[in-house]
Design a protein around this motif. Structure first.
Motif, PDB file in Angstrom:
ATOM      1  N   TYR A 178      -1.921   8.577  -8.308  1.00 19.21           N
ATOM      2  CA  TYR A 178      -2.541   7.643  -7.316  1.00 19.21           C
ATOM      3  C   TYR A 178      -3.065   8.470  -6.003  1.00 19.21           C
ATOM      4  O   TYR A 178      -2.134   9.047  -5.363  1.00 19.21           O
ATOM      5  N   ASN A 179      -3.920   7.947  -5.387  1.00 16.09           N
ATOM      6  CA  ASN A 179      -4.409   8.482  -4.055  1.00 16.09           C
ATOM      7  C   ASN A 179      -3.487   7.546  -2.853  1.00 16.09           C
ATOM      8  O   ASN A 179      -3.331   6.307  -3.260  1.00 16.09           O
ATOM      9  N   LYS A 180      -3.432   8.069  -1.932  1.00 17.16           N
ATOM     10  CA  LYS A 180      -2.760   7.308  -0.709  1.00 17.16           C
ATOM     11  C   LYS A 180      -3.684   5.927  -0.610  1.00 17.16           C
ATOM     12  O   LYS A 180      -4.658   5.901  -0.661  1.00 17.16           O
TER      13      LYS A 180
ATOM     14  N   TRP B 223       0.961  -1.125  -0.155  1.00 24.49           N
ATOM     15  CA  TRP B 223      -0.009   0.127  -0.033  1.00 24.49           C
ATOM     16  C   TRP B 223       0.789   1.195   0.046  1.00 24.49           C
ATOM     17  O   TRP B 223       1.862   1.366   0.713  1.00 24.49           O
ATOM     18  N   MET B 224       0.435   2.040  -0.685  1.00 25.33           N
ATOM     19  CA  MET B 224       1.225   3.429  -0.928  1.00 25.33           C
ATOM     20  C   MET B 224       0.806   4.348   0.464  1.00 25.33           C
ATOM     21  O   MET B 224      -0.263   5.049   0.348  1.00 25.33           O
TER      22      MET B 224
ATOM     23  N   ILE C 152       0.291  -0.798  -4.778  1.00 24.46           N
ATOM     24  CA  ILE C 152       1.136  -0.550  -6.122  1.00 24.46           C
ATOM     25  C   ILE C 152       2.404  -1.856  -6.067  1.00 24.46           C
ATOM     26  O   ILE C 152       2.637  -2.592  -5.149  1.00 24.46           O
ATOM     27  N   SER C 153       2.806  -2.171  -7.188  1.00 23.43           N
ATOM     28  CA  SER C 153       4.111  -2.975  -7.409  1.00 23.43           C
ATOM     29  C   SER C 153       5.241  -2.081  -7.781  1.00 23.43           C
ATOM     30  O   SER C 153       5.049  -1.152  -8.622  1.00 23.43           O
ATOM     31  N   VAL C 154       6.501  -2.122  -7.282  1.00 26.67           N
ATOM     32  CA  VAL C 154       7.634  -1.477  -7.429  1.00 26.67           C
ATOM     33  C   VAL C 154       8.624  -2.420  -7.949  1.00 26.67           C
ATOM     34  O   VAL C 154       8.972  -3.288  -7.226  1.00 26.67           O
ATOM     35  N   GLU C 155       9.567  -2.096  -8.950  1.00 23.88           N
ATOM     36  CA  GLU C 155      10.487  -2.781  -9.443  1.00 23.88           C
ATOM     37  C   GLU C 155      11.639  -1.841  -9.290  1.00 23.88           C
ATOM     38  O   GLU C 155      11.407  -1.064  -9.999  1.00 23.88           O
TER      39      GLU C 155
END
Length: 588
Positions: free
Chosen positions: A65-67, A26-27, A71-74
């Protein structure tokens, strides 16, 4: 590799620098610095990791993107120039090459800030419980609950108990609280009941030849909420032992519970066996409660003789009890405030006086107290505060006083420990408040101490039935009742005689408890058991004041699940299938 990620958000350390990783979560937060630099906090079940966005393209992407979007981060792990020693992953950060939106949060604002959800209104927390549980502090309690249950299950199996599940749909029986009823579609006009406890089933297992039973049992009672009681449903470590006595049950509990409390608790000290045993009547006399908190060293003393013929009519010629608190530095204002709190809880007014530095009595009701007579009953060292309660509620009030003033007066409570005790020798019978006649005091299935002989003496009028005690016991920890248990009445003849004293005959017993009565007629072993509450246990271990803090999806105080909208109305078709008509409810 874990699912669609290479690592979780609490895992990466300095030795991972240079590695190419994929994280998901989660962001939690975005802090933009300049036109192409931003710091993103990514959170999953395991922890948080800082993501450093260094390109305008990726920055533009995450700004959309809202908080709380997932998300996926590479990207690549690198060592931080400015480390955060307060964060497990504080030595590193991840520089992303690719960010992908997995689940969009469609709201610009949240009902509350995730990491401060415990400060929010409880109604909001319960309505959005799935957001509340994202808070690591809230989630921590649920993880604790899982670990405690796993440890309890392991310990019970190591003691040769079998885990056996019992029915959820059963028959209604008089067990002290209101049943939740379930209409039986195939049997119009009849109802199942959700079990208030697996009491009858576990006793039937003993008659079936099983030697040691347990389960983490769901129980259902339609009762009001309290700080240490959740409405609707709760869980207990239910256990029963065949060919067993009270001592056998005590031995298992004293072996199983202290290590778990010491390992998982807020405090790492727990009572070692044998736990202290206190008779029910002694507990009321000494502590003013059958749930004493033994971490507090205060006790009550009967001082009725001090007020015989007293001009202070409120206490004159009544039962009067006092609590002496040595080395008490509370001010008059503090004393009065705490006493007011006690009065609200007990429904009775309390009084006080103090021994000043010279040894004289002062303040409160001091002018009505004879110092020499008081010194014969109470320790009256200088700076001693004496709390006084009188009348029908004297016992209840001094119990509340001890639990209220103990923590407030320095040196009278060793808070950071778990103190267990057994309350034993409960009365078998009492006079009912409404009926004015003899009734069972607690559990009608308990074995009376003395068996059939003592019941026959009561029937013949040789002894007062109110003096009969039951082989019944409560387990108390830090002033919280964890459980009630008993040696069971397994003999049909003794059972019938016990019920006859409360004006119920053999036919009544057969009608109310047919399976158990019939089973006992086929040869039942002596058996005993107990059922410590899992929810209360975890509440104590977590150091929480409200039981709702350790339940994943709790109801509110009005037994409503406001997240799911339960209880809810149903369709007329559903009611027709169940042969149920809903009538209008008139407000009182």
């Amino acid at each position: 590799m874990m699912q669609s990620r290479t690592h979780n958000c609490g895992e990466l350390r300095a030795q991972n620098a240079g590695e190419h990783v994929k994280l998901v979560g989660w962001m939690e937060n975005v802090r933009e610095v300049g036109g192409s630099l931003a710091f993103v906090v990514l959170r999953d079940f395991y922890g948080t990791t800082q993501i450093v966005v260094e390109t305008s393209e990726l920055l533009a992407q995450i700004k959309g993107y809202n908080k709380e979007s997932t998300i996926s981060v590479e990207g690549t792990v690198r060592e931080r120039a400015s480390k955060n020693p307060n964060q497990p992953t504080g030595d590193i950060e991840v520089v992303p090459e690719k960010i992908e939106l997995l689940g969009r949060c469609r709201y610009n604002s949240l009902p509350f800030e995730i990491n401060r959800s415990r400060e929010a209104d409880e109604t909001q927390r319960l309505k959005y419980r799935y957001l509340d549980l994202r808070n690591p502090a809230v989630k921590k309690n649920i993880i604790l609950r899982c670990n405690v249950i796993a440890a309890l299950r392991k310990a019970m199996m190591e003691h040769d108990f079998l885990e056996i599940t019992t029915p959820i749909l059963t028959a209604s029986s008089p067990e002290g609280a209101r049943d939740y009823l379930v209409p039986a579609r195939k049997h119009p006009g009849k109802f199942y009941a959700l079990p208030q406890a697996p009491q009858q089933f576990k006793q039937l297992l003993m008659t079936s030849g099983f030697d040691r039973y347990f389960q983490i049992a769901p129980c259902f009672r339609d009762e009001d909420a309290r700080g240490d009681r959740s409405p609707g449903e709760f869980y207990q470590l239910d256990m029963e032992m065949a060919f067993a006595s009270q001592e056998d049950v005590f031995a298992v509990c004293e072996d199983v519970l202290p290590p778990i409390f010491a390992k998982f608790g807020t405090y790492d000290i727990a009572s070692q066996p044998p736990f202290r045993r206190i008779k029910y009547l002694d507990a009321l006399e000494i502590y003013g409660s059958d749930k004493p908190d033994l971490r507090i060293d205060l006790t009550a003393t009967n001082v009725s003789s001090l007020f015989e013929g007293s001009s202070f009519e409120v206490l004159a010629d009544k039962t009067v009890k006092a609590v002496a608190i040595s080395n008490c530095s509370l001010t008059r204002k503090q004393i009065d405030k705490l006493l007011t709190d006690c009065e609200v809880q007990a429904g009775a007014k309390g009084y006080w006086f103090k021994v000043d530095e010279k040894g004289d009595l002062a303040g409160g009701i001091a002018k009505f107290v004879d110092k020499e007579e008081a010194a014969k009953l109470l320790p009256l060292e200088p700076n001693t505060l004496v709390l006084v309660a009188g009348g029908e509620l004297a016992t209840k009030l001094v119990g509340v006083m001890i639990k209220t003033f103990g923590p407030a007066c320095e040196g009278h409570m060793d808070k950071e420990r778990y103190e267990f005790c057994w309350i034993v020798d409960f009365p078998m019978y009492e006079i009912g408040d409404e009926s004015g006649e003899l009734e069972f005091c607690h559990n009608p299935f308990s074995m009376p101490a003395g068996g059939l002989d003592v019941l026959l003496k009561a029937e013949r009028g040789e002894i007062d039935p109110l003096t009969i005690t039951a082989d019944q016991y409560d387990l108390v920890c830090n002033g919280v009742e964890l459980s009630s248990g008993a040696v069971r009445n397994h003999d049909p003849e003794i059972m019938i005689k016990a019920f006859e004293l409360v004006r119920l005959g053999e036919e009544d017993v057969k009608a109310k408890f047919p399976a158990m009565y019939n089973a006992f007629c086929y040869g039942a072993p002596p058996h005993a058991g107990i059922a410590p509450g899992v929810d209360r246990m975890v509440m104590l271990l977590a150091g929480e004041d409200s039981i709702r803090e350790i339940i994943p999806f709790p109801m509110n105080k009005n037994a409503q699940d406001i997240m799911m909208g339960a209880p809810s109305e149903v369709t007329q078709k559903q009611l027709d299938e169940l042969h149920i008509a809903v009538t209008a409810h008139e407000e009182e």
